[in-house]
Design a protein around this motif. Structure first.
Motif, PDB file in Angstrom:
ATOM      1  N   TYR A 251      39.105  88.870 -26.970  1.00 42.30           N
ATOM      2  CA  TYR A 251      38.582  88.161 -25.797  1.00 42.30           C
ATOM      3  C   TYR A 251      38.777  86.653 -25.949  1.00 42.30           C
ATOM      4  CZ  TYR A 251      36.500  92.088 -23.285  1.00 42.30           C
ATOM      5  OH  TYR A 251      36.314  93.241 -22.552  1.00 42.30           O
ATOM      6  N   GLY A 252      38.649  86.146 -27.164  1.00 44.07           N
ATOM      7  CA  GLY A 252      38.942  84.726 -27.376  1.00 44.07           C
ATOM      8  C   GLY A 252      40.386  84.401 -27.070  1.00 44.07           C
ATOM      9  N   LYS A 253      41.289  85.271 -27.494  1.00 40.89           N
ATOM     10  CA  LYS A 253      42.714  85.068 -27.196  1.00 40.89           C
ATOM     11  C   LYS A 253      42.966  85.207 -25.692  1.00 40.89           C
ATOM     12  CE  LYS A 253      47.198  84.739 -28.109  1.00 40.89           C
ATOM     13  NZ  LYS A 253      47.967  85.987 -28.201  1.00 40.89           N
ATOM     14  N   LEU A 254      42.257  86.135 -25.049  1.00 37.62           N
ATOM     15  CA  LEU A 254      42.397  86.300 -23.603  1.00 37.62           C
ATOM     16  C   LEU A 254      42.135  84.988 -22.876  1.00 37.62           C
ATOM     17  CD1 LEU A 254      42.554  88.076 -20.969  1.00 37.62           C
ATOM     18  CD2 LEU A 254      40.085  88.412 -21.238  1.00 37.62           C
ATOM     19  N   LEU A 255      41.102  84.276 -23.275  1.00 34.36           N
ATOM     20  CA  LEU A 255      40.796  83.016 -22.603  1.00 34.36           C
ATOM     21  C   LEU A 255      41.954  82.025 -22.729  1.00 34.36           C
ATOM     22  CD1 LEU A 255      37.038  82.521 -23.579  1.00 34.36           C
ATOM     23  CD2 LEU A 255      37.955  83.174 -21.339  1.00 34.36           C
ATOM     24  N   SER A 256      42.559  81.941 -23.902  1.00 35.05           N
ATOM     25  CA  SER A 256      43.702  81.027 -24.038  1.00 35.05           C
ATOM     26  C   SER A 256      44.902  81.514 -23.243  1.00 35.05           C
ATOM     27  CB  SER A 256      44.069  80.859 -25.516  1.00 35.05           C
ATOM     28  OG  SER A 256      44.544  82.068 -26.071  1.00 35.05           O
ATOM     29  N   ASN A 257      45.024  82.830 -23.085  1.00 33.95           N
ATOM     30  CA  ASN A 257      46.145  83.381 -22.320  1.00 33.95           C
ATOM     31  C   ASN A 257      46.011  83.186 -20.815  1.00 33.95           C
ATOM     32  OD1 ASN A 257      46.574  86.132 -24.618  1.00 33.95           O
ATOM     33  ND2 ASN A 257      47.880  84.331 -24.386  1.00 33.95           N
ATOM     34  N   LEU A 258      44.866  82.663 -20.349  1.00 33.17           N
ATOM     35  CA  LEU A 258      44.751  82.357 -18.920  1.00 33.17           C
ATOM     36  C   LEU A 258      45.740  81.271 -18.509  1.00 33.17           C
ATOM     37  CD1 LEU A 258      40.870  82.443 -18.473  1.00 33.17           C
ATOM     38  CD2 LEU A 258      42.535  84.287 -18.123  1.00 33.17           C
ATOM     39  N   ALA A 259      46.260  80.541 -19.493  1.00 29.02           N
ATOM     40  CA  ALA A 259      47.281  79.527 -19.213  1.00 29.02           C
ATOM     41  C   ALA A 259      48.652  80.131 -18.971  1.00 29.02           C
ATOM     42  CB  ALA A 259      47.358  78.544 -20.380  1.00 29.02           C
ATOM     43  N   ASN A 260      48.859  81.403 -19.347  1.00 30.09           N
ATOM     44  CA  ASN A 260      50.195  81.990 -19.265  1.00 30.09           C
ATOM     45  C   ASN A 260      50.770  81.949 -17.857  1.00 30.09           C
ATOM     46  OD1 ASN A 260      49.548  82.612 -21.919  1.00 30.09           O
ATOM     47  ND2 ASN A 260      50.484  84.639 -21.834  1.00 30.09           N
ATOM     48  N   ALA A 261      49.937  82.249 -16.868  1.00 26.51           N
ATOM     49  CA  ALA A 261      50.436  82.271 -15.492  1.00 26.51           C
ATOM     50  C   ALA A 261      50.853  80.879 -15.036  1.00 26.51           C
ATOM     51  CB  ALA A 261      49.362  82.834 -14.560  1.00 26.51           C
TER      52      ALA A 261
END
Length: 333
Positions: A192-202
């Motif tokens: 879930y911590g990585k998920l938050l950083s991956n919000l930048a992917n889009a």
């Protein structure tokens, strides 16, 4: 143990190549041009400590590989391709009786938090893996992994929680292959911590690398939504400070061939023109939780929709300006 890498792209190729260098048994699973390139020329893995070509067994699907009780399935496809892969592999027979779903461990080495849920419907033994591994699919048969001194940090644990001897054996193999693999009882907290950083992917996929203040500001808006939603859902996620401490100088990006750094996984999906992207399981996870818990998520919903449009229309990464994307978000707020 034999590692069957289901999805030998950037991350799967880097993990498989490093394991092979360390003398572990590895089988690569790929399709199309990647399968043909791996079959005829091997896996070319470029890292800061050199480039090596690995002549490894490669198959194009589960029907081509007799499974044994010593196999570990490493799921490294994008989440949007998980169901097809899980259905195909879970029903395969294993030597000595039973199916892969009943007998073999499956590791979800993917972004997002959905594949573990999908896998647990089909596999008895599911492991989450939080992947910090900067890797790029350069061309069919060739992967670049620029992390140093370690190639990646892969927190590993049972899903939904816990640890066991299998996780520790897998971690030992990975750690002999320049891949730090802390075994943790709360692996989804790391994911879930990585998920938050991956919000930048889009944002990166649509507008290019997040180098300007405007792009970073847009990401911070998506991140704020994400944190609010996880709080409302009662989901604990590893924070930036704890992530930085885990890296602790063990993993940094080091250009080694003079080429500019490529983008992340979503950027690479647009670059390769795959027609799909993982935004439904990154920004879309925040949207889903927001709807379940009554929290508005207009920023992440716009990012999800725009990333999907870019993929469907096979636009080049960076085809929009940050100002255009921000205007769409502002109109939705």
């Amino acid at each position: 143990m034999r590692y069957v890498i289901v999805g030998a792209g950037a991350v799967g190729g880097a993990i498989g190549g490093r394991l092979a260098e360390a003398g572990r048994r590895v089988v690569l699973v790929a399709r199309g041009a990647q399968y043909e390139a791996l079959r005829t020329g091997g896996l070319r893995l470029a890292t800061p400590d050199g480039t090596r070509t690995h002549e490894l067994p490669v198959v194009d699907g589960p029907e081509a590989l007799p499974l044994t009780p010593d196999d570990v399935l490493v799921l490294a496809v994008k989440t949007q391709d998980s169901i097809a892969a899980l259905d195909a592999w879970s029903a395969r027979p294993v030597a000595g009786g039973g199916t892969a779903g009943k007998r073999l461990p499956l590791i979800c080495a993917q972004n997002g938090v959905e594949s573990e849920r999908l896998a647990l419907r089909r596999f008895d033994r599911v492991y989450g893996m939080c992947v910090w591994l900067p890797a790029t699919f350069v061309r069919p048969g060739e992967v670049s992994a620029a992390g140093t001194p370690l190639t990646g940090i892969l927190h590993l644990g049972r899903y939904p929680s816990g640890t066991d001897d299998t996780a520790r054996r897998i971690a030992a193999d990975l750690e002999g292959a320049k891949l730090l693999a802390p075994v943790v009882p709360d692996v989804m907290r790391w994911k879930y911590g990585k998920l938050l950083s991956n919000l930048a992917n889009a944002i990166e996929a649509a507008t290019g690398p997040l180098t300007g203040d405007d792009a970073i500001a847009l990401f911070e808006r998506a991140l704020a939504e994400g944190r609010t939603v996880l709080g409302a859902a009662g989901v604990d996620a590893v924070g930036r400070a704890e992530q930085a401490e885990a890296r602790g100088g063990r993993l940094r990006f080091e250009p080694f061939d003079g080429s500019p750094r490529g983008g992340g996984s979503s950027w690479q999906s647009l670059s390769r023109g795959t027609g799909t992207i993982e935004a439904d399981y990154l920004n879309g996870e925040i949207v889903l939780l927001g709807r379940l818990h009554g929290v508005p998520t207009p920023v992440n919903d716009v990012l999800r929709r725009i990333a999907n449009s870019c993929a469907r229309e096979r636009r080049e990464p960076g085809s929009m300006s940050v100002a255009e994307l921000t205007a769409l978000v502002d109109a939705a707020v």
